[in-house]
Design a protein around this motif. Structure first.
Motif, PDB file in Angstrom:
ATOM      1  N   PRO A  67      -1.197   3.080   1.247  1.00 19.18           N
ATOM      2  CA  PRO A  67      -0.879   2.126   0.268  1.00 19.18           C
ATOM      3  C   PRO A  67      -1.681   2.786  -1.071  1.00 19.18           C
ATOM      4  N   PHE A  84      10.329   5.095   3.121  1.00 13.54           N
ATOM      5  CA  PHE A  84      10.090   3.920   4.166  1.00 13.54           C
ATOM      6  C   PHE A  84      10.274   4.555   5.562  1.00 13.54           C
ATOM      7  N   LEU A  87       6.910   5.965   6.763  1.00 14.56           N
ATOM      8  CA  LEU A  87       5.884   5.058   6.896  1.00 14.56           C
ATOM      9  C   LEU A  87       6.299   4.275   8.317  1.00 14.56           C
ATOM     10  N   THR A  88       7.467   3.718   8.230  1.00 14.40           N
ATOM     11  CA  THR A  88       7.732   2.911   9.405  1.00 14.40           C
ATOM     12  C   THR A  88       7.750   3.705  10.685  1.00 14.40           C
ATOM     13  N   ALA A  99       4.591  -4.810  11.700  1.00 14.30           N
ATOM     14  CA  ALA A  99       4.251  -4.165  10.348  1.00 14.30           C
ATOM     15  C   ALA A  99       5.389  -3.167   9.785  1.00 14.30           C
ATOM     16  N   ASP A 102       8.096  -5.431   8.602  1.00 17.58           N
ATOM     17  CA  ASP A 102       7.994  -6.166   7.553  1.00 17.58           C
ATOM     18  C   ASP A 102       8.144  -5.285   6.232  1.00 17.58           C
ATOM     19  N   LEU A 103       7.883  -3.979   6.456  1.00 24.29           N
ATOM     20  CA  LEU A 103       8.105  -3.061   5.408  1.00 24.29           C
ATOM     21  C   LEU A 103       9.510  -2.621   5.197  1.00 24.29           C
ATOM     22  N   CYS A 106      10.994  -5.204   2.683  1.00 23.81           N
ATOM     23  CA  CYS A 106      10.687  -4.869   1.222  1.00 23.81           C
ATOM     24  C   CYS A 106      11.721  -4.102   0.791  1.00 23.81           C
TER      25      CYS A 106
END
Length: 371
Positions: A67, A84, A87-88, A99, A102-103, A106
Protein backbone atom coordinates in the motif's frame (compact mmCIF):
# COMPACT_ATOMS: atom_id res chain seq x y z
CA UNK A 1 -17.55 -6.05 -21.13
CA UNK A 2 -17.98 -2.29 -21.49
CA UNK A 3 -15.19 -0.19 -22.92
CA UNK A 4 -13.00 1.49 -20.32
CA UNK A 5 -11.07 4.74 -20.54
CA UNK A 6 -7.34 4.00 -20.60
CA UNK A 7 -4.63 6.31 -19.33
CA UNK A 8 -2.12 7.34 -21.97
CA UNK A 9 1.20 5.57 -21.57
CA UNK A 10 4.07 7.50 -20.05
CA UNK A 11 7.56 7.61 -21.53
CA UNK A 12 10.00 5.66 -19.44
CA UNK A 13 13.75 6.11 -19.03
CA UNK A 14 14.85 2.73 -20.32
CA UNK A 15 18.12 2.64 -18.42
CA UNK A 16 16.52 3.46 -15.07
CA UNK A 17 13.75 0.94 -15.65
CA UNK A 18 16.22 -1.85 -16.38
CA UNK A 19 18.19 -0.91 -13.30
CA UNK A 20 15.06 -1.07 -11.14
CA UNK A 21 14.11 -4.48 -12.53
CA UNK A 22 17.65 -5.79 -11.95
CA UNK A 23 17.71 -4.49 -8.37
CA UNK A 24 14.34 -6.01 -7.62
CA UNK A 25 15.20 -9.35 -9.23
CA UNK A 26 18.32 -9.66 -7.07
CA UNK A 27 16.53 -8.84 -3.84
CA UNK A 28 17.81 -5.27 -3.52
CA UNK A 29 14.29 -4.14 -2.69
CA UNK A 30 15.24 -1.09 -0.62
CA UNK A 31 17.41 0.26 -3.44
CA UNK A 32 14.71 -0.49 -6.01
CA UNK A 33 12.10 1.30 -3.88
CA UNK A 34 14.40 4.32 -3.48
CA UNK A 35 14.96 4.49 -7.25
CA UNK A 36 11.22 4.21 -7.82
CA UNK A 37 10.45 7.00 -5.34
CA UNK A 38 12.99 9.45 -6.71
CA UNK A 39 13.30 8.87 -10.43
CA UNK A 40 10.98 6.30 -11.94
CA UNK A 41 7.32 6.63 -10.96
CA UNK A 42 5.71 4.83 -13.87
CA UNK A 43 3.10 2.09 -14.04
CA UNK A 44 5.56 -0.39 -15.53
CA UNK A 45 8.11 0.34 -12.81
CA UNK A 46 5.38 0.10 -10.18
CA UNK A 47 4.42 -3.35 -11.41
CA UNK A 48 8.03 -4.50 -11.55
CA UNK A 49 8.59 -3.42 -7.95
CA UNK A 50 5.33 -4.98 -6.72
CA UNK A 51 6.08 -8.22 -8.56
CA UNK A 52 9.46 -8.39 -6.83
CA UNK A 53 7.93 -7.66 -3.44
CA UNK A 54 5.20 -10.27 -3.90
CA UNK A 55 7.43 -12.99 -5.32
CA UNK A 56 9.87 -12.83 -2.42
CA UNK A 57 9.99 -15.67 0.08
CA UNK A 58 8.81 -13.10 2.61
CA UNK A 59 5.89 -11.99 0.43
CA UNK A 60 3.23 -12.19 3.22
CA UNK A 61 5.30 -9.70 5.22
CA UNK A 62 6.27 -7.58 2.23
CA UNK A 63 2.63 -7.40 1.15
CA UNK A 64 2.19 -4.93 3.98
CA UNK A 65 4.58 -2.59 2.17
CA UNK A 66 2.53 -2.68 -1.05
CA UNK A 67 0.00 0.00 0.00
CA UNK A 68 2.79 2.49 0.75
CA UNK A 69 4.31 1.75 -2.66
CA UNK A 70 0.98 2.50 -4.29
CA UNK A 71 0.71 5.76 -2.36
CA UNK A 72 4.21 6.81 -3.43
CA UNK A 73 3.31 6.05 -7.04
CA UNK A 74 0.27 8.34 -7.02
CA UNK A 75 -0.53 10.39 -8.99
CA UNK A 76 2.28 9.70 -11.45
CA UNK A 77 1.74 5.96 -11.92
CA UNK A 78 -1.83 4.72 -11.96
CA UNK A 79 -2.37 1.02 -11.25
CA UNK A 80 -3.49 -1.05 -14.22
CA UNK A 81 -4.93 -4.57 -14.61
CA UNK A 82 -1.46 -6.07 -14.20
CA UNK A 83 -1.07 -4.29 -10.87
CA UNK A 84 -4.22 -5.92 -9.54
CA UNK A 85 -3.20 -9.29 -10.93
CA UNK A 86 0.13 -9.15 -9.11
CA UNK A 87 -1.40 -8.11 -5.78
CA UNK A 88 -4.39 -10.44 -5.80
CA UNK A 89 -2.27 -13.43 -6.84
CA UNK A 90 0.04 -12.74 -3.92
CA UNK A 91 -2.90 -12.43 -1.54
CA UNK A 92 -4.29 -15.78 -2.69
CA UNK A 93 -0.89 -17.43 -2.22
CA UNK A 94 -0.75 -15.93 1.27
CA UNK A 95 -4.12 -17.51 2.11
CA UNK A 96 -6.08 -14.26 2.01
CA UNK A 97 -8.54 -14.78 -0.87
CA UNK A 98 -11.21 -12.55 0.71
CA UNK A 99 -8.76 -9.62 0.62
CA UNK A 100 -8.00 -10.48 -3.02
CA UNK A 101 -11.72 -10.42 -3.83
CA UNK A 102 -12.11 -7.05 -2.11
CA UNK A 103 -9.21 -5.68 -4.14
CA UNK A 104 -10.79 -6.83 -7.41
CA UNK A 105 -13.98 -5.01 -6.42
CA UNK A 106 -11.99 -1.75 -6.58
CA UNK A 107 -11.22 -2.16 -10.29
CA UNK A 108 -14.53 -0.97 -11.82
CA UNK A 109 -14.26 2.35 -9.94
CA UNK A 110 -10.87 2.85 -11.65
CA UNK A 111 -12.42 2.07 -15.06
CA UNK A 112 -10.60 -1.25 -15.22
CA UNK A 113 -12.17 -4.57 -16.22
CA UNK A 114 -11.43 -7.58 -14.00
CA UNK A 115 -9.82 -10.30 -16.10
CA UNK A 116 -12.05 -13.44 -16.44
CA UNK A 117 -9.22 -15.89 -15.88
CA UNK A 118 -8.03 -14.01 -12.83
CA UNK A 119 -11.55 -13.80 -11.42
CA UNK A 120 -11.81 -17.58 -11.68
CA UNK A 121 -8.46 -18.02 -9.95
CA UNK A 122 -9.62 -15.86 -7.03
CA UNK A 123 -12.92 -17.76 -6.88
CA UNK A 124 -11.05 -21.08 -6.78
CA UNK A 125 -8.92 -19.78 -3.93
CA UNK A 126 -12.02 -18.60 -2.06
CA UNK A 127 -13.57 -22.06 -2.46
CA UNK A 128 -10.41 -23.79 -1.21
CA UNK A 129 -9.55 -21.71 1.84
CA UNK A 130 -12.20 -19.03 2.29
CA UNK A 131 -15.79 -19.02 3.44
CA UNK A 132 -18.42 -20.53 1.17
CA UNK A 133 -20.61 -17.45 1.61
CA UNK A 134 -17.78 -15.26 0.30
CA UNK A 135 -17.41 -17.51 -2.74
CA UNK A 136 -21.15 -17.32 -3.40
CA UNK A 137 -21.06 -13.51 -3.17
CA UNK A 138 -18.07 -13.36 -5.51
CA UNK A 139 -20.04 -15.37 -8.09
CA UNK A 140 -22.56 -12.50 -8.13
CA UNK A 141 -19.72 -10.01 -8.58
CA UNK A 142 -18.42 -11.95 -11.56
CA UNK A 143 -21.85 -11.81 -13.20
CA UNK A 144 -22.02 -8.03 -12.68
CA UNK A 145 -18.60 -7.66 -14.31
CA UNK A 146 -19.71 -9.66 -17.33
CA UNK A 147 -17.71 -12.76 -16.40
CA UNK A 148 -20.09 -15.73 -16.75
CA UNK A 149 -19.38 -18.54 -14.27
CA UNK A 150 -18.44 -21.85 -15.88
CA UNK A 151 -19.22 -25.42 -14.80
CA UNK A 152 -15.93 -25.75 -12.84
CA UNK A 153 -16.76 -22.47 -11.07
CA UNK A 154 -20.16 -23.79 -10.00
CA UNK A 155 -18.74 -27.13 -8.91
CA UNK A 156 -16.10 -25.43 -6.78
CA UNK A 157 -18.74 -23.29 -5.05
CA UNK A 158 -21.00 -26.34 -4.51
CA UNK A 159 -18.09 -28.26 -2.96
CA UNK A 160 -17.31 -25.32 -0.66
CA UNK A 161 -20.95 -25.10 0.47
CA UNK A 162 -21.16 -28.85 1.10
CA UNK A 163 -17.96 -28.79 3.16
CA UNK A 164 -19.70 -26.31 5.45
CA UNK A 165 -22.84 -28.46 5.60
CA UNK A 166 -24.94 -26.09 3.48
CA UNK A 167 -26.62 -28.66 1.26
CA UNK A 168 -29.75 -26.56 0.62
CA UNK A 169 -27.67 -23.61 -0.61
CA UNK A 170 -25.58 -25.95 -2.75
CA UNK A 171 -28.71 -27.38 -4.36
CA UNK A 172 -29.92 -23.87 -5.16
CA UNK A 173 -26.70 -23.33 -7.10
CA UNK A 174 -27.25 -26.60 -9.01
CA UNK A 175 -30.96 -26.28 -9.70
CA UNK A 176 -31.26 -22.53 -10.28
CA UNK A 177 -28.04 -20.59 -10.66
CA UNK A 178 -26.40 -22.95 -13.13
CA UNK A 179 -29.42 -22.67 -15.43
CA UNK A 180 -29.42 -18.89 -15.10
CA UNK A 181 -25.75 -18.84 -16.14
CA UNK A 182 -26.45 -21.00 -19.18
CA UNK A 183 -24.79 -24.09 -17.74
CA UNK A 184 -27.09 -27.13 -17.63
CA UNK A 185 -26.43 -29.26 -14.52
CA UNK A 186 -25.71 -32.89 -15.36
CA UNK A 187 -25.72 -36.25 -13.62
CA UNK A 188 -22.50 -35.57 -11.64
CA UNK A 189 -24.05 -32.50 -9.99
CA UNK A 190 -27.30 -34.27 -9.14
CA UNK A 191 -25.51 -37.37 -7.85
CA UNK A 192 -23.37 -35.11 -5.65
CA UNK A 193 -26.52 -33.57 -4.18
CA UNK A 194 -28.19 -36.96 -3.69
CA UNK A 195 -25.19 -38.16 -1.71
CA UNK A 196 -25.11 -34.96 0.35
CA UNK A 197 -28.80 -35.15 1.27
CA UNK A 198 -28.45 -38.88 1.91
CA UNK A 199 -25.67 -38.18 4.41
CA UNK A 200 -27.99 -35.66 6.09
CA UNK A 201 -30.88 -38.17 5.96
CA UNK A 202 -33.02 -35.49 4.32
CA UNK A 203 -35.33 -37.87 2.48
CA UNK A 204 -37.73 -35.21 1.19
CA UNK A 205 -34.83 -33.41 -0.45
CA UNK A 206 -33.63 -36.69 -1.97
CA UNK A 207 -37.04 -37.19 -3.56
CA UNK A 208 -36.98 -33.64 -4.92
CA UNK A 209 -33.50 -34.02 -6.41
CA UNK A 210 -34.32 -37.38 -7.99
CA UNK A 211 -37.57 -36.08 -9.49
CA UNK A 212 -35.86 -32.94 -10.80
CA UNK A 213 -33.22 -35.06 -12.46
CA UNK A 214 -35.85 -37.19 -14.22
CA UNK A 215 -37.87 -34.13 -15.27
CA UNK A 216 -34.77 -32.76 -16.99
CA UNK A 217 -34.51 -35.94 -19.05
CA UNK A 218 -31.32 -37.13 -17.36
CA UNK A 219 -30.90 -40.92 -17.35
CA UNK A 220 -29.58 -42.14 -13.99
CA UNK A 221 -26.71 -44.59 -13.90
CA UNK A 222 -26.40 -47.43 -11.44
CA UNK A 223 -24.47 -45.22 -9.00
CA UNK A 224 -27.34 -42.71 -8.82
CA UNK A 225 -29.89 -45.49 -8.41
CA UNK A 226 -27.84 -47.01 -5.59
CA UNK A 227 -27.90 -43.74 -3.68
CA UNK A 228 -31.67 -43.48 -4.14
CA UNK A 229 -32.26 -47.12 -3.16
CA UNK A 230 -30.13 -46.53 -0.07
CA UNK A 231 -32.28 -43.53 0.83
CA UNK A 232 -35.45 -45.60 0.50
CA UNK A 233 -33.95 -48.20 2.82
CA UNK A 234 -32.81 -45.48 5.20
CA UNK A 235 -36.33 -44.23 5.75
CA UNK A 236 -37.65 -47.78 6.14
CA UNK A 237 -39.35 -48.11 2.75
CA UNK A 238 -37.96 -51.55 1.94
CA UNK A 239 -40.84 -52.40 -0.38
CA UNK A 240 -40.14 -49.21 -2.34
CA UNK A 241 -36.43 -50.06 -2.48
CA UNK A 242 -37.17 -53.51 -3.92
CA UNK A 243 -39.59 -52.04 -6.44
CA UNK A 244 -36.90 -49.59 -7.51
CA UNK A 245 -34.53 -52.51 -8.11
CA UNK A 246 -37.14 -53.97 -10.47
CA UNK A 247 -37.58 -50.57 -12.11
CA UNK A 248 -33.85 -50.39 -12.77
CA UNK A 249 -34.10 -53.60 -14.78
CA UNK A 250 -36.98 -52.27 -16.86
CA UNK A 251 -35.19 -48.96 -17.39
CA UNK A 252 -32.25 -50.76 -18.96
CA UNK A 253 -29.94 -50.16 -16.00
CA UNK A 254 -29.50 -53.59 -14.35
CA UNK A 255 -28.75 -53.43 -10.61
CA UNK A 256 -25.24 -54.39 -9.64
CA UNK A 257 -24.03 -56.25 -6.59
CA UNK A 258 -23.78 -53.00 -4.62
CA UNK A 259 -27.47 -52.33 -5.27
CA UNK A 260 -28.37 -55.65 -3.70
CA UNK A 261 -25.93 -55.01 -0.88
CA UNK A 262 -27.72 -51.76 -0.03
CA UNK A 263 -31.07 -53.58 0.11
CA UNK A 264 -29.58 -56.45 2.14
CA UNK A 265 -28.23 -53.97 4.71
CA UNK A 266 -31.61 -52.21 4.84
CA UNK A 267 -33.43 -55.49 5.48
CA UNK A 268 -30.97 -56.48 8.22
CA UNK A 269 -31.38 -53.06 9.86
CA UNK A 270 -35.15 -53.57 9.80
CA UNK A 271 -34.70 -56.95 11.50
CA UNK A 272 -35.99 -58.98 8.53
CA UNK A 273 -33.22 -61.53 8.06
CA UNK A 274 -35.34 -63.78 5.87
CA UNK A 275 -35.91 -61.05 3.29
CA UNK A 276 -32.24 -60.05 3.53
CA UNK A 277 -31.24 -63.62 2.73
CA UNK A 278 -33.76 -63.74 -0.10
CA UNK A 279 -32.33 -60.55 -1.65
CA UNK A 280 -28.76 -61.85 -1.33
CA UNK A 281 -29.72 -65.13 -3.01
CA UNK A 282 -31.43 -63.24 -5.82
CA UNK A 283 -28.13 -61.45 -6.49
CA UNK A 284 -26.36 -64.81 -6.57
CA UNK A 285 -29.01 -66.29 -8.84
CA UNK A 286 -28.36 -63.44 -11.30
CA UNK A 287 -24.70 -64.40 -11.38
CA UNK A 288 -23.55 -61.34 -9.43
CA UNK A 289 -20.50 -61.78 -7.22
CA UNK A 290 -19.24 -59.77 -4.26
CA UNK A 291 -15.62 -58.78 -4.78
CA UNK A 292 -13.54 -57.32 -1.95
CA UNK A 293 -14.65 -53.67 -2.45
CA UNK A 294 -18.34 -54.64 -2.66
CA UNK A 295 -18.03 -56.89 0.38
CA UNK A 296 -16.23 -54.15 2.30
CA UNK A 297 -19.02 -51.73 1.42
CA UNK A 298 -21.70 -54.18 2.59
CA UNK A 299 -19.93 -54.85 5.89
CA UNK A 300 -19.41 -51.10 6.39
CA UNK A 301 -23.15 -50.52 5.98
CA UNK A 302 -23.89 -53.26 8.49
CA UNK A 303 -21.32 -52.04 10.99
CA UNK A 304 -22.59 -48.46 10.72
CA UNK A 305 -25.94 -49.67 12.02
CA UNK A 306 -24.42 -52.07 14.55
CA UNK A 307 -25.72 -55.13 12.69
CA UNK A 308 -22.52 -56.85 11.51
CA UNK A 309 -22.55 -59.56 14.19
CA UNK A 310 -26.24 -60.29 13.65
CA UNK A 311 -25.63 -60.66 9.93
CA UNK A 312 -22.64 -63.01 10.30
CA UNK A 313 -24.46 -66.17 9.10
CA UNK A 314 -25.70 -64.32 6.04
CA UNK A 315 -22.24 -62.90 5.36
CA UNK A 316 -20.80 -66.39 5.55
CA UNK A 317 -23.36 -67.64 3.06
CA UNK A 318 -22.41 -64.79 0.72
CA UNK A 319 -18.75 -65.58 1.26
CA UNK A 320 -19.09 -69.27 0.44
CA UNK A 321 -21.54 -69.04 -2.42
CA UNK A 322 -21.65 -65.50 -3.79
CA UNK A 323 -18.14 -64.08 -3.73
CA UNK A 324 -15.66 -63.56 -6.51
CA UNK A 325 -12.65 -65.85 -6.47
CA UNK A 326 -9.91 -64.78 -4.12
CA UNK A 327 -12.06 -63.53 -1.23
CA UNK A 328 -11.88 -65.94 1.71
CA UNK A 329 -13.16 -66.25 5.24
CA UNK A 330 -10.10 -64.64 6.81
CA UNK A 331 -10.76 -61.52 4.73
CA UNK A 332 -14.33 -61.46 5.97
CA UNK A 333 -13.13 -61.84 9.56
CA UNK A 334 -10.93 -58.77 9.13
CA UNK A 335 -13.81 -56.83 7.62
CA UNK A 336 -16.18 -57.67 10.46
CA UNK A 337 -13.54 -56.69 13.01
CA UNK A 338 -14.06 -56.82 16.75
CA UNK A 339 -16.94 -58.96 17.87
CA UNK A 340 -17.01 -60.76 14.54
CA UNK A 341 -14.38 -63.47 14.90
CA UNK A 342 -15.26 -66.60 13.00
CA UNK A 343 -15.14 -70.10 14.37
CA UNK A 344 -12.61 -72.54 12.97
CA UNK A 345 -15.29 -74.56 11.21
CA UNK A 346 -16.50 -71.34 9.56
CA UNK A 347 -13.08 -70.70 8.08
CA UNK A 348 -12.85 -74.00 6.25
CA UNK A 349 -14.58 -72.95 3.02
CA UNK A 350 -13.32 -70.45 0.57
CA UNK A 351 -15.48 -68.83 -1.99
CA UNK A 352 -15.42 -70.74 -5.24
CA UNK A 353 -17.18 -68.08 -7.26
CA UNK A 354 -20.12 -70.32 -8.15
CA UNK A 355 -23.63 -70.61 -6.77
CA UNK A 356 -24.94 -73.83 -5.32
CA UNK A 357 -28.12 -74.56 -7.20
CA UNK A 358 -29.95 -75.73 -4.11
CA UNK A 359 -29.31 -72.45 -2.30
CA UNK A 360 -30.33 -70.01 -4.98
CA UNK A 361 -33.90 -68.84 -4.91
CA UNK A 362 -35.45 -66.06 -6.99
CA UNK A 363 -36.35 -62.91 -5.10
CA UNK A 364 -40.10 -62.25 -5.00
CA UNK A 365 -39.93 -58.63 -6.14
CA UNK A 366 -43.15 -56.67 -6.04
CA UNK A 367 -43.76 -56.04 -9.73
CA UNK A 368 -47.42 -55.14 -9.49
CA UNK A 369 -46.73 -51.40 -9.54
CA UNK A 370 -45.02 -49.94 -12.55
CA UNK A 371 -42.38 -47.27 -12.17
Amino acid sequence: MSARRRLSPQPEPTGHHRLLVTLARHGRLAAAAALFSTALRTTSALNALLAALCSSSSSPTLLRVAPSVLLRAAPHAAPDAATFRILTSALCRAGQPSAAADLLRCMPALLLDPDPGHCRAVLASLCRCGLAGDALAFLDDMRRWGVPPTRPDHRAVVDALLREGKAAEAYEVVAEQMDADGVAPGLPEFERMLRAFSADRDFDAIEEVFDEMLLRGLVPGVGVYNVYVGALCGRGDLAGARRMVACMERAGCPPDVRTFGVVVAGCVAAGDMNVAREVAREAMRRGLRWDSPALSELVALLRAGGHAEKARPLLLEILRQGCAAGVDASALRQLIGEGGALRADEEEGQCAGVVADGDARPCQLDAERLC
